[in-house]
Scaffold this motif. Structure first.
Motif, PDB file in Angstrom:
ATOM      1  N   ALA A 325       0.804  -1.319  -0.099  1.00  0.00           N
ATOM      2  CA  ALA A 325      -0.034   0.092  -0.056  1.00  0.00           C
ATOM      3  C   ALA A 325       0.889   1.286   0.007  1.00  0.00           C
ATOM      4  O   ALA A 325       0.554   2.481  -0.758  1.00  0.00           O
ATOM      5  CB  ALA A 325      -0.958  -0.007   1.240  1.00  0.00           C
ATOM      6  N   GLY A 326       1.892   1.158   0.841  1.00  0.00           N
ATOM      7  CA  GLY A 326       2.953   2.429   0.791  1.00  0.00           C
ATOM      8  C   GLY A 326       3.601   2.307  -0.614  1.00  0.00           C
ATOM      9  O   GLY A 326       3.882   3.675  -1.004  1.00  0.00           O
ATOM     10  N   ASN A 327       3.958   1.443  -1.348  1.00  0.00           N
ATOM     11  CA  ASN A 327       4.462   1.395  -2.673  1.00  0.00           C
ATOM     12  C   ASN A 327       3.437   2.086  -3.545  1.00  0.00           C
ATOM     13  O   ASN A 327       3.891   2.932  -4.366  1.00  0.00           O
ATOM     14  CB  ASN A 327       4.659   0.071  -3.136  1.00  0.00           C
ATOM     15  N   ILE A 328       2.337   1.941  -3.384  1.00  0.00           N
ATOM     16  CA  ILE A 328       1.016   2.330  -4.541  1.00  0.00           C
ATOM     17  C   ILE A 328       0.986   4.029  -4.287  1.00  0.00           C
ATOM     18  O   ILE A 328       1.106   4.740  -4.963  1.00  0.00           O
ATOM     19  CB  ILE A 328      -0.059   1.530  -4.123  1.00  0.00           C
ATOM     20  N   ASP A 329       0.880   4.403  -2.885  1.00  0.00           N
ATOM     21  CA  ASP A 329       0.849   5.500  -2.492  1.00  0.00           C
ATOM     22  C   ASP A 329       2.058   6.373  -2.894  1.00  0.00           C
ATOM     23  O   ASP A 329       1.965   7.492  -3.394  1.00  0.00           O
ATOM     24  CB  ASP A 329       0.472   5.728  -1.101  1.00  0.00           C
ATOM     25  N   HIS A 330       3.353   5.867  -2.795  1.00  0.00           N
ATOM     26  CA  HIS A 330       4.567   6.448  -3.079  1.00  0.00           C
ATOM     27  C   HIS A 330       4.770   6.875  -4.498  1.00  0.00           C
ATOM     28  O   HIS A 330       5.258   7.744  -5.047  1.00  0.00           O
ATOM     29  CB  HIS A 330       5.587   5.606  -2.435  1.00  0.00           C
ATOM     30  N   GLU A 331       4.171   5.858  -5.115  1.00  0.00           N
ATOM     31  CA  GLU A 331       4.456   5.954  -7.007  1.00  0.00           C
ATOM     32  C   GLU A 331       3.237   6.631  -7.523  1.00  0.00           C
ATOM     33  O   GLU A 331       3.488   7.314  -8.705  1.00  0.00           O
ATOM     34  CB  GLU A 331       4.604   4.662  -7.205  1.00  0.00           C
ATOM     35  N   THR A 332       1.964   6.508  -7.252  1.00  0.00           N
ATOM     36  CA  THR A 332       0.744   7.142  -7.724  1.00  0.00           C
ATOM     37  C   THR A 332       0.344   8.460  -6.879  1.00  0.00           C
ATOM     38  O   THR A 332      -0.320   9.175  -7.606  1.00  0.00           O
ATOM     39  CB  THR A 332      -0.275   6.360  -7.702  1.00  0.00           C
ATOM     40  N   GLY A 333       0.635   8.806  -5.615  1.00  0.00           N
ATOM     41  CA  GLY A 333       0.184   9.651  -4.994  1.00  0.00           C
ATOM     42  C   GLY A 333      -0.994   9.708  -4.377  1.00  0.00           C
ATOM     43  O   GLY A 333      -1.813  10.608  -3.652  1.00  0.00           O
ATOM     44  N   THR A 334      -1.847   8.327  -4.444  1.00  0.00           N
ATOM     45  CA  THR A 334      -3.011   8.147  -3.659  1.00  0.00           C
ATOM     46  C   THR A 334      -3.145   6.586  -3.326  1.00  0.00           C
ATOM     47  O   THR A 334      -2.359   5.683  -3.890  1.00  0.00           O
ATOM     48  CB  THR A 334      -4.062   8.416  -4.901  1.00  0.00           C
ATOM     49  N   ARG A 335      -4.097   6.521  -2.375  1.00  0.00           N
ATOM     50  CA  ARG A 335      -4.304   5.239  -1.742  1.00  0.00           C
ATOM     51  C   ARG A 335      -5.854   4.788  -1.993  1.00  0.00           C
ATOM     52  O   ARG A 335      -6.320   3.774  -1.577  1.00  0.00           O
ATOM     53  CB  ARG A 335      -4.176   4.993  -0.330  1.00  0.00           C
ATOM     54  N   ASP A 336      -6.527   5.653  -2.780  1.00  0.00           N
ATOM     55  CA  ASP A 336      -7.921   5.586  -3.084  1.00  0.00           C
ATOM     56  C   ASP A 336      -8.123   4.691  -4.065  1.00  0.00           C
ATOM     57  O   ASP A 336      -7.663   4.561  -5.132  1.00  0.00           O
ATOM     58  CB  ASP A 336      -8.420   6.902  -3.230  1.00  0.00           C
ATOM     59  N   VAL A 337      -8.970   3.458  -3.509  1.00  0.00           N
ATOM     60  CA  VAL A 337      -8.863   2.338  -4.545  1.00  0.00           C
ATOM     61  C   VAL A 337      -9.911   2.745  -5.797  1.00  0.00           C
ATOM     62  O   VAL A 337     -10.048   1.951  -6.929  1.00  0.00           O
ATOM     63  CB  VAL A 337      -9.476   1.159  -3.972  1.00  0.00           C
ATOM     64  N   THR A 338     -10.730   3.899  -5.611  1.00  0.00           N
ATOM     65  CA  THR A 338     -11.566   4.283  -6.579  1.00  0.00           C
ATOM     66  C   THR A 338     -11.028   5.145  -7.831  1.00  0.00           C
ATOM     67  O   THR A 338     -11.439   5.448  -8.886  1.00  0.00           O
ATOM     68  CB  THR A 338     -12.780   5.011  -5.916  1.00  0.00           C
ATOM     69  N   ARG A 339      -9.464   5.253  -7.424  1.00  0.00           N
ATOM     70  CA  ARG A 339      -8.814   6.267  -8.194  1.00  0.00           C
ATOM     71  C   ARG A 339      -7.658   5.407  -8.945  1.00  0.00           C
ATOM     72  O   ARG A 339      -6.896   5.925  -9.784  1.00  0.00           O
ATOM     73  CB  ARG A 339      -8.085   7.458  -7.709  1.00  0.00           C
ATOM     74  N   LEU A 340      -7.536   4.129  -8.543  1.00  0.00           N
ATOM     75  CA  LEU A 340      -6.437   3.463  -8.998  1.00  0.00           C
ATOM     76  C   LEU A 340      -7.006   2.118 -10.074  1.00  0.00           C
ATOM     77  O   LEU A 340      -8.283   1.778 -10.017  1.00  0.00           O
ATOM     78  CB  LEU A 340      -5.933   2.477  -7.841  1.00  0.00           C
ATOM     79  N   GLY A 341      -6.087   1.742 -10.679  1.00  0.00           N
ATOM     80  CA  GLY A 341      -6.379   0.763 -11.879  1.00  0.00           C
ATOM     81  C   GLY A 341      -5.198   0.559 -12.673  1.00  0.00           C
ATOM     82  O   GLY A 341      -4.409   1.263 -12.867  1.00  0.00           O
ATOM     83  N   GLY A 342      -5.122  -0.744 -13.181  1.00  0.00           N
ATOM     84  CA  GLY A 342      -4.026  -1.037 -14.231  1.00  0.00           C
ATOM     85  C   GLY A 342      -2.789  -1.051 -13.818  1.00  0.00           C
ATOM     86  O   GLY A 342      -1.835  -0.725 -14.501  1.00  0.00           O
TER      87      GLY A 342
END
Length: 776
Positions: A325-342
């Motif tokens: 989860a920290g990796n996703i936030d660190h690289e995309t700038g968000t942890r909101d699953v509604t704004r993530l994909g692919g």
């Protein structure tokens, strides 16, 4: 920034230290499995039976491997996640202290030493949760965690003291052999309640669960470590450690089953409603902690085995999930699953780590979580407490975990990326950030492959389960069921139900969230906030009443407390008091006493400050003369010197001031006279009581005999002050040092003029107490 980044690159090396320690302890697995635990003891406070004693048995070894092993991976992970942060050195210092505190909890053999480390975990977690201290949310979350766990810690301290008293020892190894004595003790129920409060607050059990999701304000490395192997596991660990001492009774069993079951269901229910990845994982942690407590309540050898196995499983997959989860936030700038994909194409290593951890959380093969789920169902089906209800509860808790696993895995990685919500380009995190999740996920696969071997079940899980149960527990695990039973059917129902719930959760979320918000209006977090607001209101009002800036008020409060708390017992037991006058007062004593009394009365009525100072000097000189008559020339000379200096200083300072002004009404002066007279009467009674006692001279003889022999001093008074009361003198010096620091701070502040806009309010506040006093 580049300089900070270069420095942070070397911090990952610190992770090699706990990893090396974990490997070192791992070599003792065969020895501990053979029934030979590690133990060491040092005297600390022998008079209080407190020793620095440490012991590592099966449970202690398993927890030590988790604390050190996962801790090492977190330290490596943090060097990538916190790269460029100017406070990285402070972060690592606190995090390592946090690790050391948790390690101390799991290896302490003395209850009081364990409590010291227990509270150190609360303190260091407060600093870690509030690491971003400029952020108000971080401040509030850290304070909430500290208050909830701190209040529980005070309850735990009382419970541990009672437990040591009931069992006759504070050593766990001794208490483990006296479980029958403790359970039969009249204080058993108070001990149980106090220990439960301490453990429930620490491990976020209902109704104390609300602080844990709010602790997500901490940096992700802290969240990953706190949820997987440290603080929240401390309460579960202590319950497991005390199982042979306090467990097996109906209060123990039903409390843990009910509290653990409610916590597990509530955490699972709330998890799938969240959009933030870290909050989803926080609520699944609450659910997992509930399952662990639930299994301790179910008890029996199979229940204990399931608890120990799931303790390991949860630590592995939850640490991996938080780091990803920290990796996703660190690289995309968000942890909101509604704004993530692919994200699978751009972050494959992170996606693999999430996949291994999420599948283990869902209980799918070939992950260790599948084996743990099967053993949980075996434990509930064999329970005599109500197999149908317990098994249904376990299925529902695991069903929610399957749905949450689907949310954290499929939404960010395998659905199409929502248009225009995540910036490009998205890169894979560094190896320091995806290495830890892959290691923990890989351990889940590796353990599944060797789960049927003697090492995993017989030497790792078995000794830990035996330490919890209090006697030998044989552990034989299988990767897949060896015979057809209802357990595989329950597993299929769990997985199918969880997938169906995942598919429908989008349609159900809005209504569920609205319902939960209505319920939360009367929930425990609202009660906490109301209690905190009430406490702050009471503190503000009491401070305004007590700390009003007037010395005469302070003296009044001190005298009132003295009269109430000392005078009331004397009045209640007055008929039993013995007054004996051992001598008749002499004429000069009466004359000097009358002079002191007259001077004291004069102080109350004169209008001149100089006359009051002179009368005050008469009182001091009169007391000095009494010292002289009663063969205390050293005290008399000291009193003469101080009185002379005081009178001179008062005259120099006060002679330019005007006469006294009366601010208080006649009614208030009558009140003050009554309180002062009562205090004087109380002191008279105390003096008469003291002079009526025939004191033994043992203390006098001791000081006379030992002042020269021990302290090499010929003056007994000086020896008592300097040597025998050395600690008191050290404290006095410390007080002076603190006061000096305060004075220095005020001097520095005086050189910095306040902003113009703040000057008026400060001046108005300074005048307000005087106005109130005059009106009173």
């Amino acid at each position: 920034m580049a300089q900070y980044h270069a420095k942070s690159n070397v911090y990952w090396l610190l992770g090699l230290i706990p990893l090396g320690l974990a490997l070192n302890f791992a070599r003792f697995i065969p020895r501990i499995a053979a029934g030979r635990p590690l133990a060491v003891q040092f005297d600390w406070i022998p008079d209080l039976n407190v020793s620095l004693s440490f012991m590592i048995d099966g449970l202690g070894l398993l927890m030590s491997l988790l604390v050190l092993g996962i801790g090492g991976l977190i330290l490596i992970y943090a060097s990538g996640y916190m790269a460029g942060n100017p406070q990285i050195a402070r972060f690592y210092t606190i995090l390592i202290l946090f690790m050391a505190a948790m390690f101390g909890v799991v290896i302490s053999d003395n209850l009081l030493v364990l409590f010291v480390f227990w509270e150190l975990t609360s303190l260091t977690s407060f600093l870690l949760i509030g690491f971003n201290h400029e952020n108000q949310n971080s401040q509030n979350s850290a304070l909430q965690a500290l208050l909830v766990t701190g209040i529980g810690g005070l309850c735990l301290l009382a419970g541990l003291i009672l437990l040591g008293s009931a069992g006759g020892s504070y050593e766990l190894t001794t208490l483990l052999e006296r479980g029958d004595v403790v359970r039969a003790h009249p204080a058993y129920l108070p001990i149980l309640v106090l220990v439960f409060l301490g453990c429930f607050t620490k491990s976020a059990q209902f109704p104390f669960h609300f602080w844990l999701p709010n602790a997500m304000a901490a940096p992700t490395p802290v969240s990953a470590y706190l949820h997987s192997a440290t603080m929240v596991k401390a309460g579960v660990y202590l319950l497991a450690r005390l199982f042979p001492i306090l467990g097996g009774t109906e209060p123990w069993t039903w409390t843990l089953v009910l509290v653990g079951g409610v916590t597990g269901l509530l955490g699972g229910w709330l998890a799938w409603q969240q959009n933030d990845l870290k909050r989803i994982m926080a609520y699944t942690t609450i659910s997992a902690l509930g399952i662990l407590v639930f299994l301790l309540g179910v008890g029996g050898k199979i229940g204990v085995k399931a608890m120990v196995l799931f303790l390991l499983i949860h630590s592995l997959y939850k640490g991996a999930l938080f780091m990803t989860a920290g990796n996703i936030d660190h690289e995309t700038g968000t942890r909101d699953v509604t704004r993530l994909g692919g994200l699978w194409r751009t972050m494959p290593f992170t996606g693999l780590g999430v996949g291994l951890a999420a599948l283990s959380m869902a209980g799918l093969p070939p992950l260790l979580g599948f084996v743990g789920k099967e053993v949980i169902y075996e434990a509930t089906l064999e329970s005599t407490l109500g197999a149908v209800v317990l098994t249904g509860t376990a299925v529902l808790m695991n069903l929610f975990n399957v749905a949450a696993a689907g949310i954290v895995l499929f939404l960010p990685f395998f659905r199409p990326r929502p248009a225009g919500v995540v910036g490009d380009p998205i890169h894979q995190a560094t190896w320091k950030m995806w290495g830890g999740p892959l290691v923990l996920g890989g351990l889940g696969v590796l353990a599944f492959a060797f789960v049927g071997g003697d090492f995993f079940g017989g030497q790792l899980i078995g000794p830990a389960a035996s330490a919890v149960y209090g006697s030998a527990v044989e552990v034989k695990l299988h990767a897949f069921p060896t015979a057809w039973s209802i357990v595989p059917i329950l597993s299929i129902i769990t997985i199918a139900g969880g997938l169906a719930f995942y598919a429908l959760h989008g349609r159900l979320k809005q209504e569920a969230v609205a319902l939960d918000r209505q319920i939360a209006r009367w929930g425990p977090e609202r009660l906490y906030q109301g209690g905190l607001d009430g406490l702050l209101w009471a503190a503000d009002r009491s401070s305004g009443w007590l700390q009003n800036g007037y010395l005469r008020r302070y003296i009044l409060y001190v005298v009132l407390v003295l009269v109430l708390f000392i005078g009331a017992p004397l009045v209640i037991g007055f008929d039993t008091l013995v007054f004996a006058v051992n001598s008749t007062p002499r004429l000069y004593e009466v004359i000097i006493s009358l002079v002191i009394l007259a001077a004291s009365t004069m102080i109350l009525f004169v209008r001149s400050r100089l006359a009051a100072v002179a009368a005050l000097g008469v009182v001091g000189y009169g007391i000095a003369i009494l010292f002289l008559y009663f063969n205390a020339p050293d005290l008399a000379m000291t009193q003469f010197s101080i009185e002379t200096l005081t009178v001179i200083l008062f005259v120099l300072v006060l002679y330019r001031l005007p006469g006294f002004v009366t601010f208080t009404s006649g009614r208030l002066r009558v009140r003050d006279a009554f309180i002062a007279g009562t205090a004087g009467l109380l002191m008279t009674v105390l003096v008469l009581l003291v002079t009526s006692v025939d004191f033994s001279r043992h203390v006098t003889d001791y000081f006379a005999q030992n002042s020269y022999k021990l302290a090499k001093g010929q003056n007994v008074v000086n020896v008592i002050l300097v040597d025998f009361r050395g600690l008191d003198t050290m404290v006095e010096i410390s007080v002076l040092a603190v006061a000096a620091v305060g004075v220095y701070a005020l001097i520095r502040q005086a050189g910095q003029p306040a902003p113009a806009e703040e000057a008026a309010p400060v001046e108005a506040e300074a005048e307000e107490p005087l106005e109130q006093e005059v009106m009173g």
